[in-house]
Design an enzyme around this catalytic site. Structure first.
Site, PDB file in Angstrom:
ATOM      1  N   GLN A 179     -27.544   2.629 -96.583  1.00  9.06           N
ATOM      2  CA  GLN A 179     -27.145   4.024 -96.754  1.00  9.06           C
ATOM      3  C   GLN A 179     -26.243   4.463 -95.606  1.00  9.06           C
ATOM      4  O   GLN A 179     -26.206   3.820 -94.547  1.00  9.06           O
ATOM      5  CB  GLN A 179     -28.424   4.879 -96.840  1.00  9.06           C
ATOM      6  CG  GLN A 179     -28.214   6.329 -97.164  1.00  9.06           C
ATOM      7  CD  GLN A 179     -28.315   7.199 -95.935  1.00  9.06           C
ATOM      8  OE1 GLN A 179     -28.592   6.731 -94.844  1.00  9.06           O
ATOM      9  NE2 GLN A 179     -28.078   8.479 -96.111  1.00  9.06           N
ATOM     10  N   TYR A 181     -26.194   6.495 -93.203  1.00 11.28           N
ATOM     11  CA  TYR A 181     -26.650   6.775 -91.853  1.00 11.28           C
ATOM     12  C   TYR A 181     -27.272   5.578 -91.146  1.00 11.28           C
ATOM     13  O   TYR A 181     -27.662   5.679 -89.994  1.00 11.28           O
ATOM     14  CB  TYR A 181     -27.688   7.909 -91.879  1.00 11.28           C
ATOM     15  CG  TYR A 181     -27.138   9.234 -92.316  1.00 11.28           C
ATOM     16  CD1 TYR A 181     -26.227   9.919 -91.522  1.00 11.28           C
ATOM     17  CD2 TYR A 181     -27.517   9.790 -93.533  1.00 11.28           C
ATOM     18  CE1 TYR A 181     -25.719  11.133 -91.924  1.00 11.28           C
ATOM     19  CE2 TYR A 181     -27.010  11.011 -93.939  1.00 11.28           C
ATOM     20  CZ  TYR A 181     -26.116  11.685 -93.135  1.00 11.28           C
ATOM     21  OH  TYR A 181     -25.613  12.886 -93.536  1.00 11.28           O
ATOM     22  N   LYS A 182     -27.408   4.454 -91.840  1.00 10.23           N
ATOM     23  CA  LYS A 182     -28.113   3.327 -91.242  1.00 10.23           C
ATOM     24  C   LYS A 182     -27.212   2.541 -90.285  1.00 10.23           C
ATOM     25  O   LYS A 182     -26.043   2.847 -90.109  1.00 10.23           O
ATOM     26  CB  LYS A 182     -28.683   2.427 -92.336  1.00 10.23           C
ATOM     27  CG  LYS A 182     -29.683   3.130 -93.254  1.00 10.23           C
ATOM     28  CD  LYS A 182     -30.805   3.778 -92.467  1.00 10.23           C
ATOM     29  CE  LYS A 182     -31.916   4.336 -93.361  1.00 10.23           C
ATOM     30  NZ  LYS A 182     -31.517   5.534 -94.115  1.00 10.23           N
ATOM     31  N   HIS A 183     -27.773   1.483 -89.675  1.00 15.46           N
ATOM     32  CA  HIS A 183     -27.012   0.700 -88.698  1.00 15.46           C
ATOM     33  C   HIS A 183     -25.675   0.237 -89.270  1.00 15.46           C
ATOM     34  O   HIS A 183     -24.652   0.265 -88.582  1.00 15.46           O
ATOM     35  CB  HIS A 183     -27.809  -0.533 -88.271  1.00 15.46           C
ATOM     36  CG  HIS A 183     -29.034  -0.235 -87.470  1.00 15.46           C
ATOM     37  ND1 HIS A 183     -30.199   0.239 -88.039  1.00 15.46           N
ATOM     38  CD2 HIS A 183     -29.280  -0.339 -86.136  1.00 15.46           C
ATOM     39  CE1 HIS A 183     -31.111   0.406 -87.088  1.00 15.46           C
ATOM     40  NE2 HIS A 183     -30.580   0.055 -85.923  1.00 15.46           N
ATOM     41  N   ILE A 184     -25.710  -0.253 -90.485  1.00 11.67           N
ATOM     42  CA  ILE A 184     -24.497  -0.632 -91.196  1.00 11.67           C
ATOM     43  C   ILE A 184     -24.568   0.023 -92.564  1.00 11.67           C
ATOM     44  O   ILE A 184     -25.649   0.410 -93.029  1.00 11.67           O
ATOM     45  CB  ILE A 184     -24.349  -2.162 -91.335  1.00 11.67           C
ATOM     46  CG1 ILE A 184     -25.576  -2.779 -92.002  1.00 11.67           C
ATOM     47  CG2 ILE A 184     -24.092  -2.795 -89.980  1.00 11.67           C
ATOM     48  CD1 ILE A 184     -25.441  -4.266 -92.282  1.00 11.67           C
TER      49      ILE A 184
END
Length: 629
Positions: A179, A181-184
């Site tokens: 998603q 907002y995640k790390h990637i």
């Protein structure tokens, strides 16, 4: 985090999207990108991977595969996104909230065991903010009671469990998120991983409407359409290649924050061990003045985390409900019918309200009221503080892992001008470079291309085709005549396994000519095949999770070395330097396929001496090249 700053979207992702559009195959069922993504993430984690449309969908696949009956209970944490709870409700099961560890906000194994009843079927553990839950203890609880364990790793890419293993390996299923907002990110997307072929089969069926494609248009079970598109998969593949660097940069930044905030009275800091740093949570004393902080901070116009800390209480088990034989209901209707765990009080980012007849989890309530969270998104150089700007301490004398030319997963022809530009920008003085043509198409032609590029800043590296090892002697003789000291072996691209006669033959011939092997693949698998041959070997794919095995081999094999590329844990470089010596590490970035900057940062901030840093940055390679002899 929606702004470009701190995101890692670049030329690789643009090329990936165009690659899919040019293919005209956008559906993951019929294309190649989704299957390739599953294979690449599977290789990273050592599990079978099922790609799907979101992290929530991945959790739904996991719950559906575990198979709770209507009215069965699934124990989980009260501090998480609703995506952890929604799949439980969608399967007509009952979420049961166990209390948490006050230090991490993650499930307390003792509280989980106390919440187990005859109706309990599974446990879903969340690695909150990237902090590792005690999955070894939760695994033991699950095994004692015959329960399934699911790990929600959406916020914990490449985190490390307290027992030293990677997060995602203790659970029957582990779920990752892509998603925004995640790390990637791929905008949205999910990955469900398991070591159990039957669970993988069930998840793949549930992801694709119960459709077994091998049997034709046959639906074997109930399922939904959670398929990942080829566009999302292609972007995700490019992002997965950067995730180690993303996590490393977050860890470097978090280390600076921890050092700067240490000793402040009343401020609780997170434990950095194994942390993936999706967020940087702080705890403050539970006093009235601190309760008002979320309302006034951060200033107007900036993004703030949802007000989960204002929750008046957090429930555990809802009032008993009779089993139902109805079809799976939507989360909204299921929640109403079962008096489900927690539901929004009407505002999208507001506090959560308990259901009637539930009891509180006091530690979770106290923890949420005292926690403030800030992002650890890597910043661009223009926005970075001084400690993130590259200095002369990061200059690299030699990079041993550099490619140029066409590569299937890379955009276009990554020619020498592009490669040289990236190396200069990263502070690399000289590179050991090899043409990709030798790995993928023709070793002799690739070597000729490599030898033509020899220059003060590019040291040529030879290669052979391990699938035609009989012809390797002639190529090796040519390399020896030219003074080439390094031989790159592409076992992954050429499908070569340890123990293949051709591999053993090439290793023997190269060692006899005094050549150093730049060897890809899993060191645990190839190390025993290389041991005892007197070979000088640099392992190019030593992941931090494989470090202990490498150290055991390096202790007995003085010629075994490795690159720093995948040593992303906070103390991996220090462990090698302190155990077998800094001369067993060399800098290797895999430019231009992998971002160079996080690797130079990781070496810069390693807690080693200046002399050890110089060895890793090029001193050892210079010695192997015979400089100064």
């Amino acid at each position: 985090m929606l702004e470009p700053r701190g995101r890692t979207i670049g030329a690789e992702e643009r090329a990936a999207v165009l690659r899919v559009l040019d293919s005209a195959v956008l559906c993951g069922t019929f294309g190649t990108e989704t299957r390739a993504l599953e294979a690449e993430v599977g290789a990273l984690y050592g599990r079978e991977v099922v790609a799907c449309s979101s992290g929530t969908a991945a959790l739904h696949l996991a719950v559906a595969a575990v198979g709770p009956e209507p009215g069965d209970e699934v124990i989980t944490t009260p501090i998480s996104d609703f995506g952890t709870v929604a799949p439980i409700l969608a399967q007509n099961a009952v979420p049961v909230f166990a209390d948490v560890d006050p230090a991490t906000g993650n499930l307390d194994p003792a509280a989980v065991e106390a919440a187990i009843t005859p109706r309990t079927r599974a446990i879903i553990a969340v690695h909150l903010f990237g902090a590792p839950a005690d999955t070894a203890a939760l695994r033991a609880v699950a095994d004692r009671h015959g329960l399934a364990l699911v790990e929600d790793c959406a916020q914990a890419w490449l985190g490390t469990a307290p027992d030293g293993g990677p997060l995602g390996r203790h659970g029957d299923v582990a779920c990752l998120s892509l998603q925004q907002y995640k790390h990637i990110t791929a905008g949205d997307g999910g990955l469900a991983m398991t070591a159990d072929p039957e669970l993988a089969r069930r998840m793949r069926l549930f992801m694709d409407k119960g459709w077994d494609r091998a049997l034709g248009r046959v639906h074997l079970a109930f399922g939904l359409n959670y398929r990942m598109t080829e566009l999302a998969a292609a972007v995700a593949r490019a992002q997965v290649g950067k995730v180690a660097g993303v996590v490393a940069r977050r860890r470097e930044r978090a280390a600076r924050l921890l050092a700067a905030l240490a000793g402040l009275p009343g401020l609780g800091l997170p434990d950095p061990r194994g942390h993936a740093w999706w967020m940087f949570p702080l705890t403050v004393p539970d006093r009235p003045g601190n309760r008002a902080w979320p309302a006034g901070w951060p200033p107007r116009g900036s993004r703030r985390w949802p007000d989960t800390w204002n929750a008046p209480s957090t429930p555990t088990r809802p009032s008993p409900a009779p089993p139902s034989t109805a079809a799976p209901a939507s989360p909204s209707t299921a929640g109403t019918r079962r008096g489900c765990a927690r539901t929004p009080n009407g505002s999208s980012n507001g506090p959560w309200s308990p259901c009637p007849g539930t009891r509180a989890t006091p530690t979770a309530t106290s923890t949420t009221s005292r926690t403030r969270s800030g992002g650890c998104t890597p910043m661009s150089p223009e926005a970075a503080p001084d400690w993130l700007i590259r200095t002369a301490d990061e200059d690299i004398a030699y990079d041993v892992d550099v490619l140029f030319g066409a590569w299937p997963s890379a955009p276009g022809d990554l020619g020498l001008d592009v490669v040289r530009g990236r190396l200069r920008a990263g502070g690399v003085a000289r590179a050991l470079a090899v043409s990709a043509r030798g790995a993928l198409f023709d070793a002799a032609a690739g070597n000729a291309e490599t030898f033509r590029t020899a220059a003060p800043d590019l040291v040529p590296v030879g290669t052979v085709d391990l699938r035609n090892a009989w012809a390797a002697g002639e190529l090796l003789d040519e390399m020896a005549e030219r003074g080439v000291r390094f031989l790159r072996l592409f076992t992954v691209q050429q499908g070569v396994e340890p123990g293949f006669p051709g591999h053993a033959h090439v290793v023997e011939q190269a060692a006899a000519r005094g050549m150093v092997l730049l060897h890809d693949g899993d060191p645990r698998r190839f190390g025993p095949a290389l041991a005892g041959r007197g070979a000088e070997v640099v392992f190019l794919d030593l992941h931090v999770y494989l470090l202990a095995d490498f150290l055991l081999m390096a202790r007995d094999e003085p010629g075994f070395r490795a690159t720093t590329r995948l040593l992303s844990s906070p103390d991996a470089i220090e462990r090698v330097a302190g155990t077998v010596g800094a001369d067993r590490l060399v800098f290797g970035s895999r430019t231009p396929l992998v971002d160079l900057s996080p690797q130079t940062l990781r070496l810069r901030y390693a807690r080693i001496g200046a002399a050890e840093r110089r060895l890793i940055a090029g001193g050892t390679v210079a010695a192997l090249l015979g400089e100064g002899d």
